[in-house]
Design a protein around this motif. Structure first.
Motif, PDB file in Angstrom:
ATOM      1  N   PHE A   1       0.829  -1.205   0.000  1.00 20.81           N
ATOM      2  CA  PHE A   1       0.000   0.000   0.000  1.00 20.81           C
ATOM      3  C   PHE A   1       0.866   1.258   0.000  1.00 20.81           C
ATOM      4  O   PHE A   1       0.520   2.252  -0.639  1.00 20.81           O
ATOM      5  N   SER A   2       1.991   1.201   0.672  1.00 15.14           N
ATOM      6  CA  SER A   2       2.913   2.343   0.633  1.00 15.14           C
ATOM      7  C   SER A   2       3.371   2.595  -0.796  1.00 15.14           C
ATOM      8  O   SER A   2       3.542   3.757  -1.206  1.00 15.14           O
ATOM      9  N   GLY A   3       3.546   1.521  -1.557  1.00 17.52           N
ATOM     10  CA  GLY A   3       3.885   1.673  -2.971  1.00 17.52           C
ATOM     11  C   GLY A   3       2.785   2.361  -3.749  1.00 17.52           C
ATOM     12  O   GLY A   3       3.061   3.180  -4.642  1.00 17.52           O
ATOM     13  N   ARG A   4       1.540   2.059  -3.422  1.00 20.18           N
ATOM     14  CA  ARG A   4       0.412   2.751  -4.070  1.00 20.18           C
ATOM     15  C   ARG A   4       0.486   4.248  -3.793  1.00 20.18           C
ATOM     16  O   ARG A   4       0.290   5.071  -4.693  1.00 20.18           O
TER      17      ARG A   4
ATOM     18  N   LEU B   1      -3.118  14.129  -0.859  1.00 23.50           N
ATOM     19  CA  LEU B   1      -3.189  12.675  -0.722  1.00 23.50           C
ATOM     20  C   LEU B   1      -3.437  12.314   0.738  1.00 23.50           C
ATOM     21  O   LEU B   1      -2.589  12.561   1.603  1.00 23.50           O
ATOM     22  N   VAL B   2      -4.595  11.725   0.995  1.00 21.11           N
ATOM     23  CA  VAL B   2      -4.964  11.290   2.337  1.00 21.11           C
ATOM     24  C   VAL B   2      -4.878   9.773   2.395  1.00 21.11           C
ATOM     25  O   VAL B   2      -5.476   9.083   1.565  1.00 21.11           O
ATOM     26  N   ALA B   3      -4.123   9.255   3.351  1.00 25.41           N
ATOM     27  CA  ALA B   3      -4.010   7.813   3.546  1.00 25.41           C
ATOM     28  C   ALA B   3      -5.004   7.382   4.622  1.00 25.41           C
ATOM     29  O   ALA B   3      -4.913   7.828   5.766  1.00 25.41           O
ATOM     30  N   ARG B   4      -5.920   6.533   4.229  1.00 30.42           N
ATOM     31  CA  ARG B   4      -6.980   6.083   5.142  1.00 30.42           C
ATOM     32  C   ARG B   4      -6.614   4.717   5.716  1.00 30.42           C
ATOM     33  O   ARG B   4      -6.389   3.764   4.977  1.00 30.42           O
ATOM     34  N   ILE B   5      -6.588   4.646   7.038  1.00 30.48           N
ATOM     35  CA  ILE B   5      -6.182   3.428   7.743  1.00 30.48           C
ATOM     36  C   ILE B   5      -7.417   2.676   8.223  1.00 30.48           C
ATOM     37  O   ILE B   5      -8.249   3.219   8.950  1.00 30.48           O
TER      38      ILE B   5
ATOM     39  N   ALA C   1       4.257   4.434   8.380  1.00 29.79           N
ATOM     40  CA  ALA C   1       4.692   3.975   7.054  1.00 29.79           C
ATOM     41  C   ALA C   1       4.086   4.832   5.958  1.00 29.79           C
ATOM     42  O   ALA C   1       4.778   5.187   4.981  1.00 29.79           O
ATOM     43  N   TYR C   2       2.824   5.201   6.109  1.00 34.74           N
ATOM     44  CA  TYR C   2       2.156   5.982   5.067  1.00 34.74           C
ATOM     45  C   TYR C   2       2.649   7.429   5.052  1.00 34.74           C
ATOM     46  O   TYR C   2       2.712   8.055   3.989  1.00 34.74           O
ATOM     47  N   ALA C   3       3.000   7.935   6.216  1.00 33.39           N
ATOM     48  CA  ALA C   3       3.614   9.262   6.254  1.00 33.39           C
ATOM     49  C   ALA C   3       4.945   9.250   5.513  1.00 33.39           C
ATOM     50  O   ALA C   3       5.255  10.160   4.734  1.00 33.39           O
ATOM     51  N   ASP C   4       5.733   8.206   5.746  1.00 33.78           N
ATOM     52  CA  ASP C   4       7.015   8.079   5.058  1.00 33.78           C
ATOM     53  C   ASP C   4       6.830   7.929   3.546  1.00 33.78           C
ATOM     54  O   ASP C   4       7.705   8.326   2.768  1.00 33.78           O
ATOM     55  N   ALA C   5       5.679   7.376   3.124  1.00 32.86           N
ATOM     56  CA  ALA C   5       5.410   7.162   1.696  1.00 32.86           C
ATOM     57  C   ALA C   5       4.914   8.421   0.998  1.00 32.86           C
ATOM     58  O   ALA C   5       4.739   8.419  -0.224  1.00 32.86           O
ATOM     59  N   GLY C   6       4.660   9.496   1.765  1.00 34.15           N
ATOM     60  CA  GLY C   6       4.301  10.761   1.138  1.00 34.15           C
ATOM     61  C   GLY C   6       2.892  11.247   1.375  1.00 34.15           C
ATOM     62  O   GLY C   6       2.483  12.260   0.781  1.00 34.15           O
TER      63      GLY C   6
END
Length: 285
Positions: free
Chosen positions: A129-132, A146-150, A168-173
């Motif tokens: 998902f981080s790749g996405r 870009l909002v990452a929904r957990i 992890a998602y913060a690190d992914a941008g």
């Protein structure tokens, strides 16, 4: 404008659900400063279930009508991106072309199922998902929020897993984190916010814990509250009531005072502008 609303902890902002041009126009009329293009509501308005039955192209088309109907920034519920990194970045590009201001992607597996239905909610692998997320960032850079929904709390994996994924998602941008909970109180969500310590702004969707006072969100320095499906649900209840009445009475006389007059619809959709344009272009002086 959406970046200022979602990516700031200084002032609590609110996004109102919209699923078509009319619901977007009404939300703007009511004073909302931003919109949430709800996957559930858009699917429901098309007669589909919120299980990726509506296609990404149908989502983009609906978003385009929402964007065209108002001047408000639109954050789009993009589910999990409709597949892998390639599907997600394609969706992001098309949403940007349609005029969306941001997209929320959830760490679910395709096809997803609405978070409030059933107990089986498998989560995507963190690295996958981080790749996405990275693919979306590389595709649209800062053109879309870009909002990452957990979904870890939805899936019953607990606070530690949710925090692990958030980092992890913060690190992914990701620009912000949406933490989702199906509990009837806000305790689970607020525990996440306390542990997270605002590394990134937090977005919440209080559909199930609706009795929590908004002051609790302000005190926790939550960035954004999404009223995620309320226009669609209100419309469904009103249509059911009116249809039942007309079917039973075989008349519309008793319900006329309970529905919007046509003049209000004409005003919302700016029929007066069309009349002025006709004089200008069909009958030029």
């Amino acid at each position: 404008m959406l970046r200022a609303q979602v990516c700031s902890n200084d002032e609590l902002s609110f996004l109102m659900e919209a699923h078509d041009g009319l619901s977007a126009t009404i939300a703007q009329r009511s004073g909302f400063k931003g919109l949430w293009a709800s996957g559930l509501s858009i699917a429901s308005s098309l007669g589909y279930r919120d299980a990726n039955e509506a296609s990404w192209t149908q989502l983009v088309h609906s978003v385009e009508r929402i964007v065209d109907s108002t001047e408000l920034p639109v954050l789009v519920d993009g589910d999990g991106g409709f597949g892998n990194f390639n599907n997600a970045r394609l969706l992001a590009r098309k949403l940007h072309q349609a005029g969306a201001a941001g997209v929320s992607l959830e760490d679910s597996c395709f096809p997803k199922l609405n978070s409030l239905i059933g107990e089986r909610h498998p989560l995507a692998d963190i690295d996958e998902f981080s790749g996405r997320l990275r693919a979306v960032k590389d595709a649209v850079a800062d053109k879309l929020v870009l909002v990452a929904r957990i979904e870890a709390l939805i899936a019953g994996h607990g606070l530690n897993e949710a925090i692990l994924r958030a980092h992890a998602y913060a690190d992914a941008g990701a620009d912000a984190i949406l933490i989702h909970s199906r509990k009837s109180t806000a305790d689970e969500m607020l525990s996440f916010v306390t542990e997270w310590r605002n590394r990134l702004p937090v977005v919440i969707v209080p559909t199930t814990y609706f009795r929590t006072p908004v002051s609790a969100y302000r005190n926790s320095r939550i960035s954004t509250v999404v009223w995620a499906n309320h226009s669609m649900r209100a419309a469904a209840a009103a249509m059911r009531h009116i249809c039942d009445s007309i079917a039973a009475e075989e008349s519309v006389a008793s319900i006329e005072s309970h529905i919007a007059p046509l003049s209000e619809i004409f005003e919302l959709l700016k029929y007066d502008e069309l009349a002025v344009a006709e004089k200008q272009y069909l009958q030029p002086s």
